[in-house]
Design an enzyme around this catalytic site. Structure first.
Site, short mmCIF file in Angstrom:
data_model
loop_
_atom_site.label_atom_id
_atom_site.label_comp_id
_atom_site.label_asym_id
_atom_site.label_seq_id
_atom_site.Cartn_x
_atom_site.Cartn_y
_atom_site.Cartn_z
N CYS A 128 2.76 -6.90 1.62
CA CYS A 128 1.94 -6.08 2.44
C CYS A 128 0.61 -7.19 3.04
O CYS A 128 0.15 -7.96 2.58
CB CYS A 128 0.72 -5.31 1.44
SG CYS A 128 -0.43 -4.47 2.48
N THR B 138 -1.68 -6.84 5.02
CA THR B 138 -3.07 -6.82 4.78
C THR B 138 -3.80 -7.06 3.66
O THR B 138 -4.79 -7.78 3.77
CB THR B 138 -3.44 -5.11 4.79
OG1 THR B 138 -2.78 -4.63 6.26
CG2 THR B 138 -4.93 -4.74 5.19
N TYR C 35 -4.14 0.82 4.04
CA TYR C 35 -5.01 0.02 3.48
C TYR C 35 -5.67 -0.65 4.72
O TYR C 35 -6.93 -0.91 4.65
CB TYR C 35 -4.33 -1.02 2.84
CG TYR C 35 -4.23 -0.79 1.38
CD1 TYR C 35 -4.27 0.31 0.83
CD2 TYR C 35 -4.05 -1.88 0.57
CE1 TYR C 35 -3.96 0.49 -0.73
CE2 TYR C 35 -4.07 -1.94 -0.92
CZ TYR C 35 -3.88 -0.77 -1.51
OH TYR C 35 -3.82 -0.37 -2.70
N CYS D 161 3.16 -5.83 9.95
CA CYS D 161 2.93 -5.02 8.74
C CYS D 161 4.23 -4.52 8.27
O CYS D 161 5.21 -4.42 9.18
CB CYS D 161 2.14 -3.91 9.38
SG CYS D 161 2.22 -2.31 8.31
N SER E 191 0.86 -1.23 -0.13
CA SER E 191 -0.04 -0.05 0.16
C SER E 191 0.63 1.17 0.18
O SER E 191 0.39 2.40 -0.45
CB SER E 191 -0.73 0.08 1.26
OG SER E 191 0.11 0.09 2.61
#
Ligand code: DGL
Length: 273
Positions: free
Chosen positions: A75, A77, A44, A189, A13
Site C-alpha cells: 500500500c 499510502t 485509506y 497505488c 487497505s
C-alpha cells in the site's frame, strides 16, 4: 520467532495488494503467504494521517502476532507513514513507494508521471524519492486520484463498473499523458496494476511501472541473502484475511488469478470512531 518456514506477510487497505501477491507467487512459489486487506476502511487515501497510522498499526500487529518473516507493505499510502508503524514488527518491512521509486529512477526517463491516492500525492514522497535516486535531472509529475482505488476495489469483472473505472482513468490521466507527455507512468497505488489492461488500451505504448515486481524481487533477494527462503519443494498456500466481505475477497482473488488460496477469513476491523 520467525524462521524459514514462517509466512510472508502482505497488507493493504483492500484488494490492491493482490497485485503484489501475484508477483510473489510468480517469483517465490514455495513461500506461504498471509494477506490482510482492511476492506472495512478502504479507501485509506482519503483519510487523515492519524487515522491511516492507527489503522496501519492494527494490521502490523496482526502480522507480528503471526510471526511473519518479512512484511510487504503493498500500500503506497501506508508506505508514506512507514516511520510511524514499522516499530510494531520485528521483521524487515518492504515499502511499495521505495520499490516504485527505485524502478522509476532506473528507467532514466526525463519526464516521469505518477498516479496515486490523494494522500500519497500530497505527501510528495514519489517526486522526492525518484529525484534523489535519479542520476540525472528528472521532472516528476504527480496526480492524486480521489476515487480510482475505490472504483477498482468494487468493479473488477463488472462491465458497467469497469466503464466507470476507464472514465475515471481518462479524467485523471489524459492531461498528464496527452498534453504533458510523460515518458512513463508509475502506478503509485497497488489497486492500479489490477486495471493495467485498461490503461494500456487507453494509452497504448505508455510504459507502466508496477512497484509489485520490484517488491517481489527485493523480497527474493533478502530471503536468499539471509538464508530464509522456504526450503520445501512444493508450492505454498495463500490465506486471505479481511475486515470486509469474505465473499467479495474470495471472488476478487479468483478474478486477479491468485493461486493456491487455502482460505478467506473474516477479521474484525479496528474501531476508528
Ligand atoms: N492500494 C492503496 C495504495 O497503494 C490505497 C488505496 C486506498 O485505500 O486509498 O495506496
Amino acid at each position: 520467532m520467525s524462521n524459514q518456514h514462517s509466512p510472508v506477510g502482505i497488507l493493504d487497505s483492500g484488494i490492491g495488494g493482490f497485485s503484489v501477491v501475484k508477483q510473489v507467487q510468480r517469483l517465490l512459489p514455495e513461500e506461504t503467504v498471509l494477506y490482510f486487506g482492511d476492506g472495512a476502511h478502504i479507501p485509506y487515501g482519503n483519510h487523515p494521517q492519524e487515522a491511516i497510522v492507527n489503522m496501519a498499526r492494527y494490521m502490523f500487529r496482526f502480522m507480528e502476532e503471526r510471526e511473519v518473516k518479512a512484511l510487504l507493505v503493498a500500500c503506497n499510502t501506508i508506505s508514506c507513514v512507514l516511520d510511524r508503524c514499522a516499530d510494531v514488527v520485528s521483521c524487515p518491512v518492504f515499502s511499495a513507494v521505495q520499490a516504485g521509486a527505485e524502478a522509476a529512477a532506473r528507467l532514466e526517463a526525463g519526464k516521469v508521471g505518477v498516479i496515486s491516492t490523494v494522500f500519497t500525492h500530497n505527501s510528495r514522497i514519489y517526486p522526492q524519492k525518484i529525484q534523489e535516486r535519479s542520476p540525472r535531472k528528472v521532472v516528476v509529475l504527480s496526480c492524486g486520484c480521489p476515487d480510482l482505488a475505490r472504483l477498482v476495489e468494487h468493479s473488477l469483472g463488472d462491465p458497467a463498473g469497469m466503464a466507470e473505472v476507464e472514465e475515471n482513468l481518462r479524467q485523471e490521466l489524459d492531461h498528464m499523458v496527452l498534453e504533458d507527455r510523460v515518458e512513463c507512468c508509475v502506478l503509485g497505488c497497488t489497486h492500479y496494476p489490477l486495471v493495467a489492461d485498461s490503461i494500456h488500451r487507453l494509452y497504448p505504448g505508455l510504459p507502466l511501472i508496477d512497484p509489485a515486481e520490484e517488491m517481489a524481487r527485493a523480497l527474493k533477494e533478502y530471503l536468499r541473502r539471509e538464508g530464509l527462503g522456504n526450503p520445501r519443494t512444493k508450492p505454498g498456500g495463500l490465506t486471505v484475511h479481511t475486515t470486509g466481505s469474505v465473499v467479495e475477497y474470495a471472488l476478487r482473488a479468483r478474478q486477479v488469478g491468485l493461486e493456491r488460496v487455502t482460505g478467506v477469513e473474516y477479521y474484525p476491523p479496528m474501531d476508528i470512531l
